[in-house]
Design an enzyme around this catalytic site. Structure first.
Site, mmCIF file in Angstrom:
data_model
loop_
_atom_site.group_PDB
_atom_site.id
_atom_site.type_symbol
_atom_site.label_atom_id
_atom_site.label_comp_id
_atom_site.label_asym_id
_atom_site.label_seq_id
_atom_site.Cartn_x
_atom_site.Cartn_y
_atom_site.Cartn_z
ATOM 1 N N HIS A 1 23.856 0.591 0.353
ATOM 2 C CA HIS A 1 22.892 1.586 -0.119
ATOM 3 C C HIS A 1 22.711 2.626 0.981
ATOM 4 C CE1 HIS A 1 19.488 3.686 -1.679
ATOM 5 N NE2 HIS A 1 18.818 3.419 -0.577
ATOM 6 N N GLY B 1 13.397 -2.075 1.220
ATOM 7 C CA GLY B 1 13.173 -1.327 2.469
ATOM 8 C C GLY B 1 14.474 -1.068 3.217
ATOM 9 N N ALA C 1 0.821 -1.219 0.000
ATOM 10 C CA ALA C 1 0.000 0.000 0.000
ATOM 11 C C ALA C 1 0.853 1.266 0.000
ATOM 12 C CB ALA C 1 -0.934 -0.011 1.216
ATOM 13 N N ARG D 1 19.721 6.521 12.888
ATOM 14 C CA ARG D 1 19.872 5.358 11.998
ATOM 15 C C ARG D 1 19.830 4.049 12.787
ATOM 16 N NH1 ARG D 1 21.248 4.639 6.637
ATOM 17 N NH2 ARG D 1 22.392 2.735 6.185
ATOM 18 N N ARG E 1 11.886 6.315 8.276
ATOM 19 C CA ARG E 1 12.603 6.996 9.350
ATOM 20 C C ARG E 1 11.820 8.220 9.778
ATOM 21 N NH1 ARG E 1 18.997 7.903 8.690
ATOM 22 N NH2 ARG E 1 19.385 9.393 10.349
ATOM 23 N N ASP F 1 20.935 3.525 -7.259
ATOM 24 C CA ASP F 1 22.178 4.302 -7.188
ATOM 25 C C ASP F 1 22.962 4.149 -8.496
ATOM 26 O OD1 ASP F 1 21.562 4.778 -4.380
ATOM 27 O OD2 ASP F 1 22.009 2.650 -4.165
HETATM 28 P P1 NAX Z 1 5.843 3.944 2.290
HETATM 29 O O1 NAX Z 1 5.920 4.352 3.712
HETATM 30 O O2 NAX Z 1 5.031 4.712 1.320
HETATM 31 O O3 NAX Z 1 5.342 2.430 2.215
HETATM 32 C C1 NAX Z 1 5.831 1.420 3.061
HETATM 33 C C2 NAX Z 1 4.709 0.437 3.255
HETATM 34 O O4 NAX Z 1 5.236 -0.670 3.986
HETATM 35 C C3 NAX Z 1 3.532 0.988 4.082
HETATM 36 O O5 NAX Z 1 2.324 0.752 3.386
HETATM 37 C C4 NAX Z 1 3.609 0.181 5.370
HETATM 38 O O6 NAX Z 1 2.350 -0.059 5.957
HETATM 39 C C5 NAX Z 1 4.251 -1.099 4.874
HETATM 40 N N1 NAX Z 1 4.852 -1.930 5.917
HETATM 41 C C6 NAX Z 1 5.527 -1.545 7.021
HETATM 42 N N2 NAX Z 1 5.884 -2.609 7.752
HETATM 43 C C7 NAX Z 1 5.457 -3.702 7.071
HETATM 44 C C8 NAX Z 1 5.531 -5.093 7.313
HETATM 45 N N3 NAX Z 1 6.097 -5.569 8.430
HETATM 46 N N4 NAX Z 1 4.984 -5.929 6.392
HETATM 47 C C9 NAX Z 1 4.384 -5.449 5.291
HETATM 48 N N5 NAX Z 1 4.273 -4.133 5.018
HETATM 49 C C10 NAX Z 1 4.797 -3.270 5.898
HETATM 50 O O7 NAX Z 1 7.378 3.830 1.806
HETATM 51 P P2 NAX Z 1 7.966 3.792 0.329
HETATM 52 O O8 NAX Z 1 8.211 5.162 -0.128
HETATM 53 O O9 NAX Z 1 7.157 2.878 -0.511
HETATM 54 O O10 NAX Z 1 9.423 3.159 0.647
HETATM 55 C C11 NAX Z 1 9.564 1.836 1.131
HETATM 56 C C12 NAX Z 1 10.988 1.588 1.583
HETATM 57 O O11 NAX Z 1 11.916 1.702 0.492
HETATM 58 C C13 NAX Z 1 11.506 2.554 2.646
HETATM 59 O O12 NAX Z 1 12.192 1.799 3.640
HETATM 60 C C14 NAX Z 1 12.507 3.401 1.890
HETATM 61 O O13 NAX Z 1 13.508 3.922 2.743
HETATM 62 C C15 NAX Z 1 13.065 2.404 0.920
HETATM 63 N N6 NAX Z 1 13.790 2.912 -0.248
HETATM 64 C C16 NAX Z 1 14.856 2.216 -0.674
HETATM 65 C C17 NAX Z 1 15.586 2.564 -1.795
HETATM 66 C C18 NAX Z 1 16.762 1.749 -2.271
HETATM 67 O O14 NAX Z 1 17.414 2.186 -3.229
HETATM 68 N N7 NAX Z 1 17.098 0.593 -1.689
HETATM 69 C C19 NAX Z 1 15.235 3.794 -2.539
HETATM 70 C C20 NAX Z 1 13.835 4.237 -2.327
HETATM 71 C C21 NAX Z 1 13.330 4.124 -0.916
HETATM 72 O O15 NAX Z 1 13.785 5.223 -0.186
#
Ligand code: NAX
Length: 326
Positions: free
Chosen positions: A187, A130, A13, A98, A92, A159
């Site tokens: 990352h 994540g 979501a 961190r 965060r 990246d």
């Molecule tokens: P959002 O906060 O829009 O969406 C995260 C979703 O995960 C929410 O719907 C939440 O309810 C759900 N969630 C939380 N805990 C959960 C669990 N235990 N089981 C299932 N669902 C769960 O974040 P969004 O912008 O979509 O980013 C998601 C993640 O990607 C963040 O941690 C973000 O930091 C990370 N990213 C990683 C990147 C990378 O290059 N590796 C870049 C983009 C992004 O910043």
């Protein structure tokens, strides 16, 4: 039927998934001939929102999409899954260190690893998106001992793609002309975007851009791109993150001769990175396997210094969650 591939997306979501799910369903991941079942997971309080996402996926009438299930039950979400995009995690919050993020999200990946061990296909290929992605991946893999460690990877492709784009923009080249890009390490802002081997339309990149631009502009721009997007958009990067996740998983599943950056479990070879760390290396892929590009000379002081910083950070992240890795 057995020729339908099951694809799990967690955090379904959230904002990355709002782009990712539709690209997967349209065929951008496994191509125009592969039917797909989507298994979408999010937390209990997000189930209404997931229902809306399911409705929109139905409304696209994607020819390749066999079925869409959404759930908060990991034994359903990971059942026999072939590919897992682990996007779900806690963002965060203000004033959060961190370390706090590591602890909170680390716990999530304990449960995800266990659920994958109990339910996923033994061949399931996994990308952790994540954050902190590399260390979350380490935890997840630890709790899924019956699935080969090499099947757990983390995303540094965003990246990598950012680095390709910056070099293409600077040299007025097409992004497809830029080859042999590397992002080493974690990352995080310590990642090391390395253009020592990079070519642009066959020419050595370092002959086209000067070292001052490389060190003072290129590297920090790539390292801090996530923060720059937040500043501009007031939201973190989402469509580009989804696109990079597709690139990573598509290339792994279907193969590429291009060098791509993937965070994978280090075996210690060939570059002496401590065994077990989830570290970004230059890779090529074929037949569903990745392989580190060998034979690169990283003995110069600049490479060594930058690789050490990001390695040290990964070691300290691992030490921080040591209690979860017993
Ligand atoms: P959002 O906060 O829009 O969406 C995260 C979703 O995960 C929410 O719907 C939440 O309810 C759900 N969630 C939380 N805990 C959960 C669990 N235990 N089981 C299932 N669902 C769960 O974040 P969004 O912008 O979509 O980013 C998601 C993640 O990607 C963040 O941690 C973000 O930091 C990370 N990213 C990683 C990147 C990378 O290059 N590796 C870049 C983009 C992004 O910043």
């Amino acid at each position: 039927s057995s020729d339908v591939k099951k694809v799990t997306v967690t955090g379904g979501a959230g904002q990355i998934s709002y782009s990712l799910l539709f690209r997967i369903a349209s065929g951008a991941f496994l191509g125009p001939d592969q039917r797909i079942k989507l298994q979408i997971l999010d937390l209990p309080f997000m189930q209404d929102s997931l229902k809306g996402v399911q409705m929109e996926l139905h409304d696209c009438a994607f020819p390749l999409l066999d079925e869409v299930v959404y759930t908060d039950d990991m034994s359903v979400g990971f059942k026999d899954t072939d590919y897992a995009f682990l996007v779900g995690s806690k963002p965060r919050g203000p004033g959060m260190e961190r370390g706090d993020l590591l602890k909170d999200n680390g716990k999530i990946f304990v449960g995800v690893g266990q659920a994958m061990n109990d339910n996923a296909s033994r061949d399931c290929k996994t990308i952790v998106v994540g954050n902190p992605a590399n260390t979350n991946c380490l935890i997840c893999s630890h709790y899924a001992p019956d699935i080969d460690k090499k099947n757990f990877t983390a995303m540094t492709r965003l990246d990598h793609n950012r680095a390709l784009a910056q070099i293409a923009l600077k040299t007025s080249a097409k992004v497809t002309d830029v080859q042999k890009m590397i992002v080493w390490g974690n990352h995080s802002p310590t990642m090391f975007p390395d253009i020592k081997s990079t070519t642009v339309d066959g020419k050595v990149a370092r002959d086209l851009v000067d070292r001052k631009w490389e060190e003072d502009t290129f590297i920090p721009v790539v390292q801090k791109r996530g923060a720059a997007i937040i500043e501009a958009r007031k939201l973190s990067s989402a469509a580009s993150a989804a696109s990079a996740a597709i690139d990573h998983m598509r290339d792994w599943a279907k193969g590429t001769d291009e060098w791509v950056s993937m965070s994978i479990p280090s075996t210690g070879n060939p570059y002496g990175i401590e065994e077990g760390l989830i570290f970004s290396f230059p890779c090529t892929t074929s037949n569903g396997e990745y392989k580190i590009v060998e034979g690169l000379d990283i003995s110069d002081e600049f490479s060594q210094k930058n690789i050490k910083v990001t390695t040290d950070e990964l070691v300290s992240e691992r030490n921080f969650v040591e209690h979860l890795l017993k």
